[in-house]
Write an enzyme that holds these catalytic residues in place. Structure first.
Site, PDB file in Angstrom:
ATOM      1  N   THR A  10       0.883  -1.490   0.076  1.00 50.12           N
ATOM      2  CA  THR A  10      -0.023  -0.011  -0.094  1.00 50.12           C
ATOM      3  C   THR A  10       1.008   1.410  -0.015  1.00 50.12           C
ATOM      4  OG1 THR A  10      -0.053  -0.017   2.469  1.00 50.12           O
ATOM      5  CG2 THR A  10      -1.927  -0.937   1.146  1.00 50.12           C
ATOM      6  N   GLN A  12       4.026   4.006  -1.508  1.00 52.49           N
ATOM      7  CA  GLN A  12       4.466   4.307  -2.695  1.00 52.49           C
ATOM      8  C   GLN A  12       5.178   3.268  -3.725  1.00 52.49           C
ATOM      9  OE1 GLN A  12       7.115   8.075  -3.892  1.00 52.49           O
ATOM     10  NE2 GLN A  12       8.237   6.672  -3.291  1.00 52.49           N
ATOM     11  N   ASP A  13       6.115   2.689  -3.027  1.00 53.55           N
ATOM     12  CA  ASP A  13       7.186   1.604  -4.009  1.00 53.55           C
ATOM     13  C   ASP A  13       6.148   0.702  -4.466  1.00 53.55           C
ATOM     14  OD1 ASP A  13       8.800   3.679  -3.403  1.00 53.55           O
ATOM     15  OD2 ASP A  13      10.498   2.252  -2.908  1.00 53.55           O
ATOM     16  N   LEU A  78       9.212  -4.602   1.231  1.00 56.03           N
ATOM     17  CA  LEU A  78       8.912  -3.071   1.044  1.00 56.03           C
ATOM     18  C   LEU A  78       8.510  -2.417   2.454  1.00 56.03           C
ATOM     19  CD1 LEU A  78       7.894  -2.425  -2.551  1.00 56.03           C
ATOM     20  CD2 LEU A  78      10.194  -3.125  -1.473  1.00 56.03           C
ATOM     21  N   SER A 127      18.245   1.474   2.619  1.00 56.19           N
ATOM     22  CA  SER A 127      18.134   2.970   2.623  1.00 56.19           C
ATOM     23  C   SER A 127      19.585   3.552   2.543  1.00 56.19           C
ATOM     24  CB  SER A 127      17.232   3.153   3.460  1.00 56.19           C
ATOM     25  OG  SER A 127      17.236   4.851   3.614  1.00 56.19           O
ATOM     26  N   GLU A 129      19.776   6.261   4.044  1.00 54.93           N
ATOM     27  CA  GLU A 129      19.647   6.874   5.386  1.00 54.93           C
ATOM     28  C   GLU A 129      20.726   6.112   6.419  1.00 54.93           C
ATOM     29  OE1 GLU A 129      18.198   9.795   8.348  1.00 54.93           O
ATOM     30  OE2 GLU A 129      18.037   9.279   6.115  1.00 54.93           O
ATOM     31  N   TYR A 151      15.695   5.026  12.686  1.00 60.01           N
ATOM     32  CA  TYR A 151      15.331   4.621  11.312  1.00 60.01           C
ATOM     33  C   TYR A 151      16.512   3.646  10.717  1.00 60.01           C
ATOM     34  CZ  TYR A 151      13.963   4.372   6.299  1.00 60.01           C
ATOM     35  OH  TYR A 151      13.753   3.702   5.103  1.00 60.01           O
ATOM     36  N   HIS A 181      13.434   8.475  -3.223  1.00 59.03           N
ATOM     37  CA  HIS A 181      12.730   8.530  -4.693  1.00 59.03           C
ATOM     38  C   HIS A 181      11.418   8.916  -4.396  1.00 59.03           C
ATOM     39  CE1 HIS A 181      13.157   4.462  -3.203  1.00 59.03           C
ATOM     40  NE2 HIS A 181      11.979   4.273  -3.241  1.00 59.03           N
ATOM     41  N   ARG A 186       4.085   9.976  -3.465  1.00 54.28           N
ATOM     42  CA  ARG A 186       4.699   9.925  -2.200  1.00 54.28           C
ATOM     43  C   ARG A 186       3.654  10.315  -1.114  1.00 54.28           C
ATOM     44  NH1 ARG A 186       9.106   8.416   0.650  1.00 54.28           N
ATOM     45  NH2 ARG A 186      10.886   9.604   0.248  1.00 54.28           N
TER      46      ARG A 186
END
Ligand code: NAP
Ligand code: G4F
Length: 327
Positions: A10, A12-13, A78, A127, A129, A151, A181, A186
């Protein structure tokens, strides 16, 4: 017909990846969490061919049940708590979902496959991050990880656990170190969409100002539709591996504001943006920029949408959405 199971369907990706895989003839199963999840209806409307399964990354037995129903050739993990700012306030929950959830997904695949681990290929959504306080610029697959948020720490755990399952059990498990991305899909909590939505509303006279945090942070922003293609390509390789997926270009939040406002005819946005310390982070990641050379060379992957076009695409989509809400 190949079969795929996607966690985080559910998000974005998940939506872009589903479209890509359905277009390639896959049977796509998606894990939807929670009781009466409102996003399930949106998913059913936009992608009616996706088969929805109930489950949660924190619940190993639900993952095993989903694997048994879907019997997938490929699993794309994901699902995550993905909003960095939220992760400081909900560090335990972030760890349970974004870190231990990866272990649950890997372990579920291992148990599901039994003696024949070659049945399933696994993708982990790592990620940029993880690079946090960057130790080299640009960042590549070998750059030392130095996460700066709960995270980021959780993603490092998932990243190394994925590598560990590959090295311990020979699982075809790949990790995509994806830089930011974005897209019209988004979530509005992320800075690009927050800006494009506000710019559309300001242009339509529905709002006066936007309140933001650090305008100096720089990110390597690409288009989500391009990035899911890289995920799929990773799982088509004979050998599993890790790849940086990025554009190689960084831009600041100020540049994001320049492009978004210019697209609606505003050249000076200084009276339309206010800064609030509430949106600053306890520890910032100042300059993320990736080197996608390995993805280009081994996967033949290159981004197709540049920064300014991406921002304009998002502003156009938000203008359309906001116009529909007008009385
Ligand atoms: P997103 O839009 O925030 O989607 C996250 C998904 O995870 C949603 O479907 C969400 O479900 C699901 N989820 C949350 N908690 C869950 C749980 N306990 N069990 C199962 N699913 C759960 O994220 P995204 O932008 O599509 O990103 C996809 C993945 O790539 C994430 O792992 C993210 O951390 C990672 N990533 C993203 C970027 C980026 O720039 N977008 C860059 C690098 C890595 P609900 O819809 O029900 O909340
Ligand atoms: O859009 P952001 O919230 O994305 P961030 O933190 O880079 O995380 C996203 O990309 C990661 C990849 O590197 C993913 F792993 C992660 O799941 C997520 O998709 O913030 C971007 C930058 C930050 O430096 C933040 O401080 O924008 C700055 N910013 C300034 N004002 C703001 C705001 N961010 C948000 N969300 N809201 C603001 O008002």
């Amino acid at each position: 017909m190949p079969r795929a199971l996607i966690t985080g369907i559910t998000g974005q990706d998940g939506m872009y990846l589903s479209e890509l895989l359905l277009g390639k003839g896959y049977e796509v199963y998606g894990l939807v969490r929670g009781q009466n999840n409102p996003k399930a209806a949106t998913l059913a409307e936009e992608l009616p061919d996706v088969k929805q399964l109930t489950g949660d990354l924190t619940d190993l037995s639900s993952l095993l049940r989903a694997l048994s129903t879907a019997s997938p050739d490929e699993v794309y993990n994901l699902g995550a708590i993905s909003y960095v700012a939220y992760s400081w306030q909900n560090a335990h929950l972030t760890t349970e979902v974004t870190a231990q959830g990866v272990l649950n997904a890997l372990e579920a695949v291992r148990l599901h496959c039994g003696d024949d681990l070659s049945q399933v290929r696994f993708y982990q959504a790592s990620s940029s991050e993880m690079f946090g306080r960057v130790q080299e610029v640009p960042q590549r697959e070998t750059t030392l990880l130095w996460p700066r948020s709960p995270y980021g720490v959780a993603k490092v755990f998932g990243h190394y656990m994925t590598i560990n399952y590959r090295e311990s059990y020979g699982m075809h498990a790949s990790s995509g170190i994806l830089f930011n991305h974005e897209s019209p899909r988004r979530g509005p909590e992320f800075v690009t969409r927050k800006v494009t939505q506000a710019v559309a509303r300001i242009a339509l006279g529905q709002q006066d100002r936007i309140t933001l945090g650090n305008l100096e942070a720089r990110r390597d922003w690409g288009f989500a539709g391009d990035y899911v293609e890289a995920m799929w390509r990773m799982l088509q390789q004979d050998e599993a591996d890790d790849y940086v997926v990025a554009t190689g270009e960084a831009h600041s939040i100020r540049e994001l504001l320049d492009v978004a406002f210019a697209h609606v005819g505003v050249d000076d946005w200084s009276d339309k943006v206010v800064q609030d310390p509430a949106f600053f982070r306890p520890a910032e990641v100042d300059e993320l920029v990736g080197d996608p050379a390995k993805a280009k060379e081994r996967l033949g992957w290159t981004p197709t949408v540049g920064f300014a076009d991406l921002v304009r695409m998002m502003v156009d989509s938000d203008l359309e959405q906001q116009r529909q809400l007008l009385p």
